[in-house]
Write an enzyme that holds these catalytic residues in place. Structure first.
Site, mmCIF file in Angstrom:
data_model
loop_
_atom_site.group_PDB
_atom_site.id
_atom_site.type_symbol
_atom_site.label_atom_id
_atom_site.label_comp_id
_atom_site.label_asym_id
_atom_site.label_seq_id
_atom_site.Cartn_x
_atom_site.Cartn_y
_atom_site.Cartn_z
ATOM 1 N N ASP A 346 5.168 8.276 -1.795
ATOM 2 C CA ASP A 346 6.099 8.651 -3.072
ATOM 3 C C ASP A 346 5.466 7.931 -4.706
ATOM 4 O O ASP A 346 6.597 6.800 -4.077
ATOM 5 C CB ASP A 346 6.308 10.101 -3.434
ATOM 6 C CG ASP A 346 6.476 10.217 -4.582
ATOM 7 O OD1 ASP A 346 5.510 11.561 -4.952
ATOM 8 O OD2 ASP A 346 7.262 10.491 -5.222
ATOM 9 N N GLU A 382 1.027 5.697 -2.721
ATOM 10 C CA GLU A 382 0.212 6.683 -3.537
ATOM 11 C C GLU A 382 0.639 5.910 -5.516
ATOM 12 O O GLU A 382 1.500 5.163 -5.697
ATOM 13 C CB GLU A 382 1.283 7.957 -4.199
ATOM 14 C CG GLU A 382 1.096 9.072 -5.362
ATOM 15 C CD GLU A 382 2.162 9.700 -6.415
ATOM 16 O OE1 GLU A 382 1.325 10.981 -6.450
ATOM 17 O OE2 GLU A 382 3.527 9.442 -5.501
#
Length: 699
Positions: A346, A382
């Protein structure tokens, strides 16, 4: 009860039982003393407190005789409380061990967990003297068997490349085939019903949203909501206990092994970019109290405040050697002890930042690429955060795949008929070579998706023009503003058969685009059955029917279509190549590996601003020797117009003919249909795929 403590060892951070006692070791570069506190079995009473007697470098450590697995403990760190200097030591606050494998109890919202006097004038510059132990979960000395490396044969994974993004509870809570006691749990993920469903879709890996222990934000609890998604980590080695089944941690590990035995890998969505402690106004739970100036990035010249490249209040300082060590130790733990096959990072840009910003040759990326364990697992980035220069799509090393939000936006915009989107879609269909074709990267580097947990579901892309997030309690101001969605003529649910048919076609077109593209397709759990979140495009706090997959209202025909798409992709190497396609001619037939044509069979005029519909011919790469003799050819037609059209088919070699194998205008796919003519009719707003087949082959 009084414990005897000796010097112990600094080599292994955390709490480890050796059969007679437990060694405790914790990092703090700036503390003056670290106290180890023990608690009663119910966690309510502190029964003893001892100071760690030794410090080796920045590691404090001690060995305590007689402390066995299951013992509850926490730390208290002494030092200066000087927020203006970046230090927030407060020995009144019980701190979780950053390396704990288990947590006991829950965090109770209370002013006592803040290092300052909440509500007082001066805010975080004040000092909070209240003890926080009653409101804190406790660290647990874990069973040493949970720290043992798994010994097993490597499972044989089938030839697939479909990632299925899912939430542990959301996927299983309402699934009628999951035993009641396992619904909403880790063990429910390994139920026969879930595995059978994944296998029917040819899923190669399930990507689980955060399972690391996390906290429900106080502002959400005050509104009767929870942090459903889990991007609020407080323990990088401990599982979130709210999803435990009957077997607890053992059940989690067994779940992974059962999925792998079925040929399905398990990836974890991990959040090493920030923690649940938030900004200077947040609670003191672990890292802040142990060594605020080391664990977090602080603003130069104003160390009272935190660098906020994440938008979540703080930024973990992964460039610090011991913080980097913690992250790497955590990753190895999940691979070696739990059996995880890969990770999705993330806000990966944040994890890869040095003092000067994002660095593709920085400490984290250098370390993970040379690590003998972590270099062998799947790594997905990401590739963005909100900090300076934070958007880094295509900027990660060759070992990484990346979430491609450009693919999501382009595919949505193309099918909602936004102008001048065709050239961009062409790039996305070929694995976004314009972003990834460098430094020896492969086409699988692009993780393609039309929807993910963050944003509209596939069904809602065609149901809503606007977000409907009032249930989040933020006046509908949260969530994406640019969704590139299209309600097809009516906002929300409707019984209008024309609107419903248009929506079904839109969903099939988007799905077909996804599965016919080079790169790695990712499917959001529930999209295959038309799951809706009632227009909520930011369901991070909706641990209820909004956020859970509704299996009772499953669109079985859409599920059948996705199953067919996945099988079609698996059957054709031309659709899932490692190499990027550049139109080079192949030695075996002197044909280019990719061709772009209009409906008349002529080369596309890329500078035509009105171009919207086109054809794409795919052959196996001219640059890949392993595919030199592969004659798989797929001809794809994208007709964005609302009217039907005749399309000239490419000339085929003698002894071959075209077979129509996919048509999104069909609700259910028919068996492959021969096409012996030189042209074929294509319905308006549809995708058609044909394959080249020998005359003597059965259709």
């Amino acid at each position: 009860m009084k414990y005897r403590i000796s010097s112990g060892s600094s080599h292994q951070l955390g709490a480890f039982f050796d059969g007679e006692g437990t060694n405790f070791a914790v990092f703090s570069e700036n503390a003056s003393q670290i106290d180890l506190c023990f608690f009663s079995p119910d966690g309510k009473k502190e029964i003893d407190r001892v100071s760690l007697p030794e410090r080796t470098g920045p590691v404090w450590h001690g060995y305590v005789d007689g402390v066995k697995p299951g013992a509850l403990y926490g730390y208290r760190a002494h030092g200066i409380y000087a927020p203006e200097q970046g230090h927030r030591f407060n020995s009144n606050k019980l701190l979780l061990d950053p390396y704990t494998r288990e947590l006991h109890g829950n965090w109770t919202p209370s002013a006592t967990v803040f290092g300052y006097q909440k509500g007082a004038k001066g805010a975080d510059l004040t000092f909070g003297a209240a003890d926080s132990a009653d409101c804190m979960p406790k660290s647990v000395v874990s069973d040493p068997r949970l720290n043992e490396f798994l010994q097993q044969e490597a499972p044989k994974f089938r030839d697939r490349d479909l990632i299925y993004e899912a939430h542990t509870k959301g996927l299983t809570k309402l699934h009628p085939g999951v035993p009641k006691a396992l619904q909403g749990t880790y063990e429910g993920l390994a139920s026969d019903a879930v595995i059978d469903h994944l296998l029917s879709l040819n899923v190669s890996a399930i990507e689980l949203m955060p399972v690391h222990s996390f906290l429900d934000d106080e502002f959400l609890q005050n509104k009767g909501l929870r942090n459903y998604w889990g991007y609020n980590t407080i323990g990088f080695f401990a599982l979130e206990p709210r999803y435990f089944g009957p077997e607890g941690i053992v059940g989690f590990r067994a779940m992974i092994q059962k999925l792998k035995a079925a040929g399905i890998k398990v990836y974890l969505d991990v959040v090493y970019n920030h923690t649940a402690e938030g900004d200077q106004n947040g609670p003191t739970l672990s890292f802040r109290g142990l060594d605020n100036a080391s664990y977090y990035r602080l603003i130069a010249g104003q160390p009272r405040y935190y660098v906020n490249d994440t938008g979540c209040g703080n930024t973990v300082n992964v460039s610090h050697p011991f913080v980097l060590r913690m992250v790497l130790d955590s990753l190895r733990y999940w691979v070696q002890c739990m059996g995880v096959d890969g990770f999705r990072f993330d806000l990966a840009t944040t994890v890869c930042r040095e003092d000067h910003g994002f660095d593709p040759h920085g400490g984290f990326l250098d370390a993970i690429r040379q690590d003998p364990v972590l270099s062998q697992v799947k790594l997905i980035a990401e590739p963005w955060d909100i900090g300076p220069g934070g958007y880094r799509l295509g900027g990660f090393p060759p070992e990484f795949s990346e979430w491609n939000d450009g693919y999501r936006d382009t595919s949505r915009r193309y099918w909602k008929c936004d102008p001048q989107t065709t050239p961009d879609l062409a790039s996305r269909l070929l694995g976004s070579a314009d972003k990834f074709d460098r430094a020896g990267r492969r086409a699988w580097s692009s993780v393609n998706f039309v929807s993910s947990h963050d944003g509209f579901t596939l069904a809602d892309i065609s149901r809503y023009n606007n977000r409907h997030n009032l249930a989040n309690g933020e006046n509908n101001m949260d969530g994406h503003g640019a969704n590139f969605s299209d309600n097809c003529g009516h906002e929300g649910d409707t019984d209008d058969p024309v609107v419903r048919a248009r929506r079904h076609r839109r969903q099939r077109n988007l799905l077909a685009t996804l599965f016919l593209s080079q790169g790695t397709p990712m499917l959001l759990a529930g999209d295959e059955i038309g799951n809706s979140q009632s227009g909520n495009n930011n369901a991070y706090c909706q641990d209820n029917d909004i956020g859970w997959v509704n299996w009772d209202q499953a669109d079985t025909e859409l599920n059948d279509f996705v199953t067919y798409l996945s099988a079609f992709r698996k059957a054709h190497k031309a659709l899932r190549q490692d190499r990027f396609l550049h139109g080079a001619k192949r030695e075996q037939d002197d044909q280019p590996d990719v061709e772009w044509t209009d409906f008349g069979g002529f080369p596309l005029r890329w500078r035509d601003p009105g171009m919207s519909s086109f054809c794409l011919t795919l052959r196996c790469s001219a640059e890949a020797p392993i595919y030199q003799q592969d004659n798989d050819v797929v001809f794809i037609i994208f007709n964005r117009s609302n009217v039907a059209a005749d399309v000239v088919l490419p000339k085929h070699p003698k002894g071959y003919h075209w077979v129509r194998s996919l048509d999104t205008a069909q609700q259910v796919q028919y068996p492959s249909r021969e096409t012996r003519k030189e042209a074929t009719e294509v319905s308006g707003s549809s995708v058609v795929a044909l394959i080249l087949q020998p005359d003597n082959a059965s259709s």
